[in-house]
Motif scaffolding. Structure first.
Motif, PDB file in Angstrom:
ATOM      1  N   UNK A 203      36.915  25.430   4.473  1.00  7.87           N
ATOM      2  CA  UNK A 203      37.379  26.608   5.212  1.00  7.87           C
ATOM      3  C   UNK A 203      36.812  27.875   4.588  1.00  7.87           C
ATOM      4  N   UNK A 204      36.030  28.620   5.360  1.00  7.87           N
ATOM      5  CA  UNK A 204      35.490  29.894   4.903  1.00  7.87           C
ATOM      6  C   UNK A 204      35.706  30.995   5.942  1.00  7.87           C
ATOM      7  N   UNK A 205      36.346  30.660   7.072  1.00  4.22           N
ATOM      8  CA  UNK A 205      36.502  31.632   8.141  1.00  4.22           C
ATOM      9  C   UNK A 205      35.168  31.916   8.802  1.00  4.22           C
ATOM     10  N   UNK A 206      34.987  33.133   9.323  1.00 10.84           N
ATOM     11  CA  UNK A 206      33.671  33.547   9.782  1.00 10.84           C
ATOM     12  C   UNK A 206      32.778  33.710   8.559  1.00 10.84           C
ATOM     13  N   UNK A 207      31.487  33.476   8.719  1.00 13.32           N
ATOM     14  CA  UNK A 207      30.593  33.623   7.577  1.00 13.32           C
ATOM     15  C   UNK A 207      29.280  34.251   8.029  1.00 13.32           C
ATOM     16  N   UNK A 208      28.696  35.070   7.149  1.00 11.48           N
ATOM     17  CA  UNK A 208      27.449  35.732   7.488  1.00 11.48           C
ATOM     18  C   UNK A 208      26.283  34.781   7.246  1.00 11.48           C
TER      19      UNK A 208
ATOM     20  N   UNK B 259      28.803  34.032  11.908  1.00 12.36           N
ATOM     21  CA  UNK B 259      28.891  32.694  12.491  1.00 12.36           C
ATOM     22  C   UNK B 259      30.332  32.206  12.524  1.00 12.36           C
ATOM     23  N   UNK B 260      30.651  31.451  13.571  1.00  7.97           N
ATOM     24  CA  UNK B 260      31.986  30.882  13.737  1.00  7.97           C
ATOM     25  C   UNK B 260      31.987  29.391  13.391  1.00  7.97           C
ATOM     26  N   UNK B 261      32.976  28.927  12.658  1.00  9.30           N
ATOM     27  CA  UNK B 261      33.168  27.476  12.536  1.00  9.30           C
ATOM     28  C   UNK B 261      33.840  26.979  13.820  1.00  9.30           C
ATOM     29  N   UNK B 262      33.055  26.679  14.831  1.00  7.79           N
ATOM     30  CA  UNK B 262      33.615  26.359  16.149  1.00  7.79           C
ATOM     31  C   UNK B 262      34.445  25.084  16.138  1.00  7.79           C
ATOM     32  N   UNK B 263      34.332  24.295  15.075  1.00  9.62           N
ATOM     33  CA  UNK B 263      35.108  23.069  14.959  1.00  9.62           C
ATOM     34  C   UNK B 263      36.545  23.344  14.500  1.00  9.62           C
TER      35      UNK B 263
END
Length: 533
Positions: A423-428, A296-300
């Motif tokens: 902030x976690x970057x991409x995350x599963x 998943x992307x943090x699109x924000x």
């Protein structure tokens, strides 16, 4: 999620629904109805029904509560705690409860217990993770915001002690099916310190109306123990109790199953998939599941706001290679946002974004100005290190970036961090359906107010198509709208679908008739303990 819903574990999706879990009728030994079985879970995030959106919490709650409906082998709902769920127009629904149910503290179960629980879950200031599931009920909007205009849902009405009605804002043909979800369990009067105010200590020892009751309280990061509730009027379990053992490392759970110190591991660790057949013999099991694994992307966050960056990352991942090298083919690659177990599934909705093309990926990534450093966050209590590491290596090689894998001890902690937009970057993330519908893979995860929309994705056109699907009068018409909504996800890619899953589990020599459902839960009514000797 959840709930079924969100899943902490990597769970290897079935390609053919003919694959089923086998019973263990031939296992030596006699059943011990006074025995206790030990089942592995991760640390739950919550144990309040309207706040539980991950599979470990859902597994525990499935012991403590009995749903209004459950699902047969064809995913059709049938009544359990409900006597009937009926509607003439798919908008006004009448729920009639079965008589004789009591909570574990002796309170009789009445219509008020459902109304109290649902109103609590829907009330915005209570910030319940599953509040979204009450959105279809008339008056939900008035319960939202900093200063809600109402405390209770206008669409809920008590008829008598065992009957209530639910009026929806718009007709929804699948509403009966939704009622099998965790959020729709009732709560006893004892759960509240005042009307609409939940006792903050309730989830440490939840009181339900299901086949098991709490024995003691939730021992965090250690165990949750339940015992058979003899006054339960429904189908009684075949064991006296269940000890849910909380593990942070799947490898430790696997070792305990091999030594008979644990009875069921719900997900075989990826590094043991190659040897599990030899290790466990006929105690190595597979069955259909509904899970979907994504990045998943943090699109924000600005570095991932451009869909081209997200598309390039997707194209730089060799799904087929990871499926074979890490999962030994037990988790087929996913290029869609829904599971093959639901009507409306299409095998390749993301098209070009799902094709492994390192050269095209790097070119697109550089054109879009993708970040020079990518962080992949994952939970260590779910056995994800191997595939996260393989994915990071591919991104480094194919995009020319620095890729860092960041481990978080518990899935509950990872969910909390992304919910707070840390902030976690991409995350599963993993998703297990809450009820069998395409909508359940779309609305909670990508709707603007979705209960598990942790990536900040908001698309008014997507919301409109989703709403039109829920209002459709036929299943076929609904699926057409849901597929159009899925096409928007394929364009925007707020997450990257990676793999479908199946239940790949194992058990000790001390139990038999171990089965798992489509929701990543052990069936607690079929499992049996065996007498020693």
């Amino acid at each position: 999620m959840q709930v079924r819903g969100l899943t902490a574990w990597t769970v290897p999706l079935v390609l053919a629904l003919a694959l089923t879990a086998c019973g263990d009728a031939d296992t030596a030994g006699r059943a011990d109805p006074d025995g206790t079985v030990r089942i592995e879970i991760a640390e739950p995030q919550h144990l309040v029904p309207t706040h539980t959106v991950e599979t470990s919490g859902s597994q525990v709650l499935s012991a403590l509560f009995s749903p209004l409906v459950d699902y047969d082998a064809q995913n059709r709902p049938y009544e359990v705690a409900a006597e009937s769920v009926t509607s003439a127009d798919n908008r006004v629904w009448t729920v009639r409860l079965k008589d004789g149910y009591t909570f574990h503290n002796g309170e009789p179960v009445t219509a008020d217990n459902y109304l109290d629980a649902w109103n609590y879950g829907a009330y915005g200031p209570n910030e319940q993770n599953s509040s979204y599931f009450f959105e279809k009920i008339l008056g939900y909007a008035q319960l939202q915001g900093e200063r809600p205009k109402a405390r209770t849902l206008r669409g809920l009405a008590r008829v008598d002690d065992l009957t209530f009605t639910v009026t929806l804002g718009e007709p929804y043909a699948d509403f009966r099916s939704m009622l099998g979800y965790t959020a729709f369990y009732p709560l006893p009067k004892a759960a509240f310190t005042a009307p609409g105010v939940l006792d903050p200590g309730y989830e440490q020892a939840p009181i339900g109306q299901g086949p098991f009751r709490m024995k003691g309280s939730w021992q965090h990061d250690a165990s949750i123990t339940v015992e058979r509730y003899d006054a339960f009027p429904g189908r009684q379990p075949r064991v006296a109790g269940v000890d849910f053992r909380i593990y942070q490392q799947p490898s430790a759970a696997y070792a305990d199953v091999l030594s008979d110190n644990l009875d069921v591991i719900k997900n075989i660790p990826t590094e043991r998939l190659g040897s599990a057949g030899d290790d466990l013999g006929d105690r190595f099991k597979r069955s259909p599941a509904s899970s979907l694994e994504v990045l998943a992307f943090p699109t924000f966050e600005a570095e991932f706001a451009d869909p081209r960056v997200r598309r390039a990352i997707s194209m730089a991942i060799d799904r087929n290679g990871i499926s074979e090298s890490v999962f030994k083919g037990s988790e087929p690659p996913a290029r869609s946002f829904v599971s093959p177990v639901v009507a409306g599934y299409r095998a390749d909705t993301i098209g070009e974004a799902g094709r492994y093309d390192p050269a095209a990926a790097r070119k697109l990534y550089e054109e879009a100005g993708g970040p020079a450093r990518i962080e992949l966050s994952y939970n260590t209590d779910g056995g994800h290190a191997a595939w996260i590491g393989a994915t990071c290596a591919q991104l480094t090689a194919n995009l020319g970036v620095e890729c860092v894998a960041s481990a978080v001890p518990r899935f509950a902690d990872l969910l909390t961090a992304v919910d707070r937009r840390e902030h976690v970057g991409l995350f599963r993330m993993g998703w297990v359906m809450d009820h069998p519908s395409m909508e359940n893979y779309l609305g909670p995860l990508y709707g603007s107010t979705g209960s598990a929309n942790y990536y900040g994705y908001a698309n008014p056109e997507f919301d409109r198509l989703l709403a039109e699907g829920t209002r459709a009068t036929t299943g076929e018409a609904a699926i057409r709208r849901y597929q159009q909504a899925e096409d928007l996800l394929a364009r925007d890619l707020p997450v990257i679908p990676l793999r479908h899953g199946q239940n790949v589990f194992g058990h000790s020599t001390k139990v038999r008739n171990v089965e798992m459902d489509l929701f990543d839960r052990v069936d607690l009514l079929t499992i049996e303990a065996l007498r020693a000797g």
